[in-house]
Motif scaffolding. Structure first.
Motif, PDB file in Angstrom:
ATOM      1  N   PHE A   9     -39.801 129.064  23.273  1.00 48.51           N
ATOM      2  CA  PHE A   9     -40.986 128.348  22.121  1.00 48.51           C
ATOM      3  C   PHE A   9     -40.150 127.413  21.485  1.00 48.51           C
ATOM      4  CE2 PHE A   9     -41.802 132.462  21.909  1.00 48.51           C
ATOM      5  CZ  PHE A   9     -43.441 132.708  22.477  1.00 48.51           C
ATOM      6  N   THR A  10     -41.064 125.850  21.152  1.00 43.73           N
ATOM      7  CA  THR A  10     -40.605 124.584  20.978  1.00 43.73           C
ATOM      8  C   THR A  10     -40.757 125.063  19.861  1.00 43.73           C
ATOM      9  OG1 THR A  10     -42.692 124.541  19.749  1.00 43.73           O
ATOM     10  CG2 THR A  10     -42.800 123.953  22.303  1.00 43.73           C
ATOM     11  N   PHE A  11     -39.497 125.566  19.372  1.00 43.92           N
ATOM     12  CA  PHE A  11     -38.273 125.783  18.244  1.00 43.92           C
ATOM     13  C   PHE A  11     -36.957 126.139  18.449  1.00 43.92           C
ATOM     14  CE2 PHE A  11     -38.851 129.962  16.618  1.00 43.92           C
ATOM     15  CZ  PHE A  11     -39.562 130.613  17.044  1.00 43.92           C
ATOM     16  N   ASN A  32     -36.646 124.829  29.489  1.00 40.52           N
ATOM     17  CA  ASN A  32     -38.066 125.585  29.228  1.00 40.52           C
ATOM     18  C   ASN A  32     -39.058 125.286  28.209  1.00 40.52           C
ATOM     19  OD1 ASN A  32     -40.351 125.121  30.198  1.00 40.52           O
ATOM     20  ND2 ASN A  32     -40.387 127.463  30.950  1.00 40.52           N
ATOM     21  N   ARG A  33     -39.290 124.318  27.338  1.00 39.62           N
ATOM     22  CA  ARG A  33     -40.038 124.539  25.863  1.00 39.62           C
ATOM     23  C   ARG A  33     -41.805 125.434  26.427  1.00 39.62           C
ATOM     24  NH1 ARG A  33     -36.287 122.610  21.491  1.00 39.62           N
ATOM     25  NH2 ARG A  33     -34.522 122.332  22.368  1.00 39.62           N
ATOM     26  N   VAL A  34     -41.533 126.158  26.053  1.00 41.37           N
ATOM     27  CA  VAL A  34     -43.471 126.663  25.916  1.00 41.37           C
ATOM     28  C   VAL A  34     -44.274 126.494  24.651  1.00 41.37           C
ATOM     29  CG1 VAL A  34     -44.528 129.290  27.129  1.00 41.37           C
ATOM     30  CG2 VAL A  34     -41.928 128.535  27.806  1.00 41.37           C
ATOM     31  N   GLY A  49     -42.370 141.547  27.915  1.00 43.72           N
ATOM     32  CA  GLY A  49     -43.766 139.389  27.778  1.00 43.72           C
ATOM     33  C   GLY A  49     -43.194 139.490  25.877  1.00 43.72           C
ATOM     34  N   GLN A  50     -41.819 139.215  26.136  1.00 45.69           N
ATOM     35  CA  GLN A  50     -41.011 137.792  24.747  1.00 45.69           C
ATOM     36  C   GLN A  50     -40.184 137.476  25.662  1.00 45.69           C
ATOM     37  OE1 GLN A  50     -38.783 140.880  23.325  1.00 45.69           O
ATOM     38  NE2 GLN A  50     -40.584 141.719  21.397  1.00 45.69           N
ATOM     39  N   LEU A  51     -40.207 136.144  24.424  1.00 44.08           N
ATOM     40  CA  LEU A  51     -38.769 134.728  25.350  1.00 44.08           C
ATOM     41  C   LEU A  51     -37.782 134.813  24.522  1.00 44.08           C
ATOM     42  CD1 LEU A  51     -41.072 132.206  25.199  1.00 44.08           C
ATOM     43  CD2 LEU A  51     -40.003 133.268  27.012  1.00 44.08           C
ATOM     44  N   PRO A  52     -36.603 134.358  24.242  1.00 40.99           N
ATOM     45  CA  PRO A  52     -36.479 134.088  25.352  1.00 40.99           C
ATOM     46  C   PRO A  52     -36.373 134.758  26.984  1.00 40.99           C
ATOM     47  CG  PRO A  52     -34.420 134.778  24.554  1.00 40.99           C
ATOM     48  CD  PRO A  52     -35.381 135.293  23.864  1.00 40.99           C
ATOM     49  N   LYS A 196     -27.355 115.853  21.064  1.00 44.61           N
ATOM     50  CA  LYS A 196     -27.576 114.150  20.607  1.00 44.61           C
ATOM     51  C   LYS A 196     -29.128 114.018  21.861  1.00 44.61           C
ATOM     52  CE  LYS A 196     -26.193 110.092  22.336  1.00 44.61           C
ATOM     53  NZ  LYS A 196     -25.492 109.809  23.464  1.00 44.61           N
ATOM     54  N   ASN A 197     -29.310 114.716  22.462  1.00 40.27           N
ATOM     55  CA  ASN A 197     -30.377 115.095  23.515  1.00 40.27           C
ATOM     56  C   ASN A 197     -31.803 115.615  22.845  1.00 40.27           C
ATOM     57  OD1 ASN A 197     -30.049 112.317  25.222  1.00 40.27           O
ATOM     58  ND2 ASN A 197     -28.075 114.631  25.593  1.00 40.27           N
ATOM     59  N   ARG A 198     -30.824 116.966  21.958  1.00 43.88           N
ATOM     60  CA  ARG A 198     -31.796 118.175  21.706  1.00 43.88           C
ATOM     61  C   ARG A 198     -34.061 117.445  21.350  1.00 43.88           C
ATOM     62  NH1 ARG A 198     -30.486 122.961  17.409  1.00 43.88           N
ATOM     63  NH2 ARG A 198     -29.669 120.807  16.421  1.00 43.88           N
ATOM     64  N   PRO A 199     -34.545 118.325  21.892  1.00 44.19           N
ATOM     65  CA  PRO A 199     -36.153 117.997  21.198  1.00 44.19           C
ATOM     66  C   PRO A 199     -36.069 118.499  19.792  1.00 44.19           C
ATOM     67  CG  PRO A 199     -36.260 118.784  23.122  1.00 44.19           C
ATOM     68  CD  PRO A 199     -34.796 119.070  22.806  1.00 44.19           C
ATOM     69  N   ALA A 200     -37.328 117.242  18.973  1.00 46.39           N
ATOM     70  CA  ALA A 200     -37.407 118.588  17.691  1.00 46.39           C
ATOM     71  C   ALA A 200     -37.549 119.024  17.579  1.00 46.39           C
ATOM     72  CB  ALA A 200     -38.230 116.753  16.506  1.00 46.39           C
ATOM     73  N   ASP A 201     -38.268 119.741  16.849  1.00 43.07           N
ATOM     74  CA  ASP A 201     -38.794 121.194  17.239  1.00 43.07           C
ATOM     75  C   ASP A 201     -39.932 121.273  16.785  1.00 43.07           C
ATOM     76  OD1 ASP A 201     -36.396 122.903  17.001  1.00 43.07           O
ATOM     77  OD2 ASP A 201     -36.819 124.404  15.727  1.00 43.07           O
ATOM     78  N   GLN A 202     -41.158 121.446  16.889  1.00 42.52           N
ATOM     79  CA  GLN A 202     -42.603 121.766  16.629  1.00 42.52           C
ATOM     80  C   GLN A 202     -42.684 123.088  16.550  1.00 42.52           C
ATOM     81  OE1 GLN A 202     -44.963 120.475  20.045  1.00 42.52           O
ATOM     82  NE2 GLN A 202     -42.895 119.686  20.394  1.00 42.52           N
ATOM     83  N   ILE A 203     -42.581 123.575  15.026  1.00 41.59           N
ATOM     84  CA  ILE A 203     -42.734 124.434  14.587  1.00 41.59           C
ATOM     85  C   ILE A 203     -44.368 125.251  15.231  1.00 41.59           C
ATOM     86  CG2 ILE A 203     -42.843 127.207  13.461  1.00 41.59           C
ATOM     87  CD1 ILE A 203     -39.672 125.976  12.885  1.00 41.59           C
TER      88      ILE A 203
END
Ligand code: GSH
Length: 203
Positions: A9-11, A32-34, A49-52, A196-203
């Motif tokens: 996911f995106t966090f 791949n941030r779902v 049925g789960q991530l990662p 340095k390149n990690r996207p900011a979390d979106q929770i």
């Protein structure tokens, strides 16, 4: 060079240890941030049925700790005998227990009623952190094996980074031996580049 793709996911969550493992090993991977809106379609296609989920040349691997253990074995981040590998498993499980206590509070209580915080702060966190910090002291700046970085060090540093977000502060700030491990892993070239390149979390 095999192709690596991490889906989570995106966090940070349980995806972060897998991302850290690949970053530490200096391998390129698709991060791949779902998004939540894509989740219902993806879920039924996954082993549990789960991530990662990690895909290596299209072969799927699931469950965070087994993935880290597997990557540890291909990147020479394991022990050299069964007892050493037991030590690595054991400390990773301890960190995971702490993560579970905090995640349970965060997702069940904090979001609903903000209850149980005192118990977490006064009992569970100091109890587990004390054990982990003591072990890091006896291993001289490593979590499992004195003098050798293992997948458990990388797993733990990524999990503490996630816990930081859940708690809103750095729970290991006064743990000087855990800090040493954190600094070592976070300043490895591949991890530095990833951070340095990690996207900011979106929770
Ligand atoms: N045992 C699994 C592991 O360690 O990877 C647990 C994975 C897990 O609980 N994943 C959660 C998930 O996919 C996110 S942290 N939740 C969505 C769902 O179950 O629908």
């Amino acid at each position: 060079m095999p192709s690596y793709k991490v889906s989570y996911f995106t966090f940070k969550g349980l995806g972060e240890p897998v991302r850290f493992m690949l970053a530490y090993a200096n391998v390129d991977f698709i991060d791949n941030r779902v998004e939540w809106e894509d989740w219902p379609k993806l879920k039924p296609t996954l082993p549990l049925g789960q991530l990662p989920l990690l895909e290596i040349d299209g072969r799927a691997f699931h469950h965070c700790i087994p993935i880290c253990r597997y990557l540890g074995s291909i990147f020479n981040l394991t022990g050299s005998n069964a007892v050493e590998n037991y030590e690595i498993d054991c400390i990773a499980d301890t960190v995971n227990e702490l993560r579970l206590k905090i995640a349970m509070w965060y997702y069940s209580y904090k979001r609903v009623k903000n209850e149980k915080y005192d118990e977490l702060i006064n009992d569970s966190i100091p109890y587990y952190l004390g054990k982990i910090e003591d072990q890091a002291a006896t291993k001289d700046g490593y979590l499992a094996l004195k003098g050798k970085t293992t997948w458990a060090d990388i797993y733990a540093v990524a999990i503490f980074d996630y816990i930081h977000d859940l708690m809103g502060y750095d729970i290991v700030k006064d743990c000087k031996n855990i800090k040493k491990i954190q600094q070592k892993i976070m300043s490895a070239d591949g991890v530095k580049r990833y951070l340095k390149n990690r996207p900011a979390d979106q929770i």
